[in-house]
Design a protein around this motif. Structure first.
Motif, PDB file in Angstrom:
ATOM      1  N   ASP A 138      -5.027  59.936 -11.021  1.00 35.43           N
ATOM      2  CA  ASP A 138      -3.737  60.223 -10.380  1.00 35.43           C
ATOM      3  C   ASP A 138      -3.289  58.957  -9.671  1.00 35.43           C
ATOM      4  O   ASP A 138      -4.065  58.351  -8.934  1.00 35.43           O
ATOM      5  N   ASN A 140      -3.525  62.679  -1.720  1.00 30.08           N
ATOM      6  CA  ASN A 140      -3.203  64.110  -1.769  1.00 30.08           C
ATOM      7  C   ASN A 140      -4.165  64.904  -2.653  1.00 30.08           C
ATOM      8  O   ASN A 140      -4.272  66.121  -2.529  1.00 30.08           O
ATOM      9  N   ASP A 152      -3.832  56.995  -5.274  1.00 32.67           N
ATOM     10  CA  ASP A 152      -2.676  57.032  -4.385  1.00 32.67           C
ATOM     11  C   ASP A 152      -3.135  56.846  -2.938  1.00 32.67           C
ATOM     12  O   ASP A 152      -3.986  57.599  -2.471  1.00 32.67           O
ATOM     13  N   THR A 208       0.395  64.905  -8.869  1.00 27.95           N
ATOM     14  CA  THR A 208      -0.858  65.363  -8.258  1.00 27.95           C
ATOM     15  C   THR A 208      -1.104  66.837  -8.576  1.00 27.95           C
ATOM     16  O   THR A 208      -2.236  67.248  -8.844  1.00 27.95           O
TER      17      THR A 208
HETATM   18 MG   LIG Z   1       0.842  62.542  -5.799  1.00 26.29          MG
END
Ligand SMILES: [Mg+2]
Ligand SMILES: Nc1ncnc2c1ncn2[C@@H]1O[C@H](COP(=O)(O)OP(=O)(O)OP(=O)(O)O)[C@@H](O)[C@H]1O
Length: 290
Positions: free
Chosen positions: A150, A47, A43, A20
């Motif tokens: 991500d 984040n 994810d 991330t």
């Molecule tokens: Mg991450």
């Protein structure tokens, strides 16, 4: 700078290796270079909005697509949890998804928080999965942007539509055996899916990268040269601890991490230029040794 059309990059690797952090810094860096970027967060921990410097209250209010039953029902015809036995559209049109749910971060950077379906069974055919697969397929059609995806730790998500239209994979790892084993698995899957350029990004390296990689290769019978098209190294950056969660502020500072990231971005863009226009300048073969 010679313009480059849209392209798609998936960022993967073991938990906590720096995916991330890399995604957010790279997204900002490409944006600063005039590339339109859509950062997508797959994810479930979400984040990325924080790492991109979004105010925590605003970030906390984001609802990922996978937890938006109204949108899922609108598009697929089936409400999550109630889709068992129901008929739903397998290829819903989701070309409004960025317009409706994309979050504007700055002039060159938007964010789409997708979330991940908790898999009841691999490849489960539920309306959440159908929706996310359709979104990934749709993202592959967007011509103008660099899409940086991500992902959650591990490689499970590679089983789905994810890789369609993705030309590059950044496999992030440290030099531990376990992280390299995950990296190896991810790279093999990315290869199988036909992703054209597979980068190994060794993050927070301390000492001899080549020696450690060689030891891993010998112990596991891995041909790292064949598995990875290029190997980059990113140094540890102690200031991340103070900058967190908005780690992209490092870009305004003198930093070996940023210098190495510039090399990674150069490599990615050079590859895309050549892929999109094979008559363009020869691709640099060496990665950045940060
Ligand atoms: Mg991450
Ligand atoms: N090069 C680096 N130097 C120092 N710290 C780093 C570096 N890269 C990442 N970190 C730190 O390591 C921690 C994990 O990073 P990050 O959240 O980016 O990993 P991740 O792979 O996305 O984790 P997860 O699998 O949980 O999503 C964070 O605290 C981050 O600030």
């Amino acid at each position: 700078m010679q313009q480059v059309n849209g392209f798609r990059v998936v960022i993967t690797g073991k938990g906590g290796v720096g995916k991330t952090t890399l995604t957010s810094c790279l997204a900002r860096l490409l944006g600063q270079r005039g590339v339109k970027v859509l950062a997508a967060d797959e994810d479930p921990q979400m984040n990325l909005p924080y790492a991109l410097g979004m105010p925590p209250r605003q970030a906390a209010a984001i609802v990922p697509l996978s937890q938006n039953p109204d949108y899922i029902e609108e598009k697929t015809g089936a409400r999550p949890g109630k889709s068992f036995g129901a008929l739903f559209r397998l290829n819903p049109v989701v070309d409004d998804v960025v317009e409706r749910f994309g979050v504007h971060v700055d002039d060159n950077l938007d964010l789409l928080v997708m979330g991940t379906v908790v898999q009841a069974a691999a490849g489960c055919l539920c309306s959440e999965n159908v929706l996310l697969d359709s979104v990934l397929n749709y993202l592959a059609l967007r011509e103008e942007e660099a899409i940086l995806l991500d992902t959650q730790a591990g490689v499970e998500h590679f089983g789905r539509a994810l890789a369609k239209g993705f030309s590059q994979c950044l496999v992030v790892s440290d030099l531990s055996f376990n992280a390299l084993a995950v990296a190896r698995h991810a790279a093999e899957l990315a290869r199988e899916l036909g992703i054209a350029r597979i980068h190994l990004v060794v993050n927070r390296y301390r000492d001899e990268v080549r020696d450690k990689l060689q030891r891993f290769a010998e112990a596991t019978g891995t041909n790292t040269d064949r598995l990875f098209d290029v190997i980059h190294t990113l140094p540890g950056e102690s200031r991340f601890e103070d900058l967190e969660p908005d780690v992209t502020r490092i870009l305004g500072q003198e930093s070996a991490y940023v210098a190495a990231l510039e090399g990674l971005a150069d490599d990615m863009l050079a590859f895309e230029r050549q892929r999109q226009d094979p008559s363009a300048a020869d691709l640099k073969q060496e990665g950045s040794e940060g």
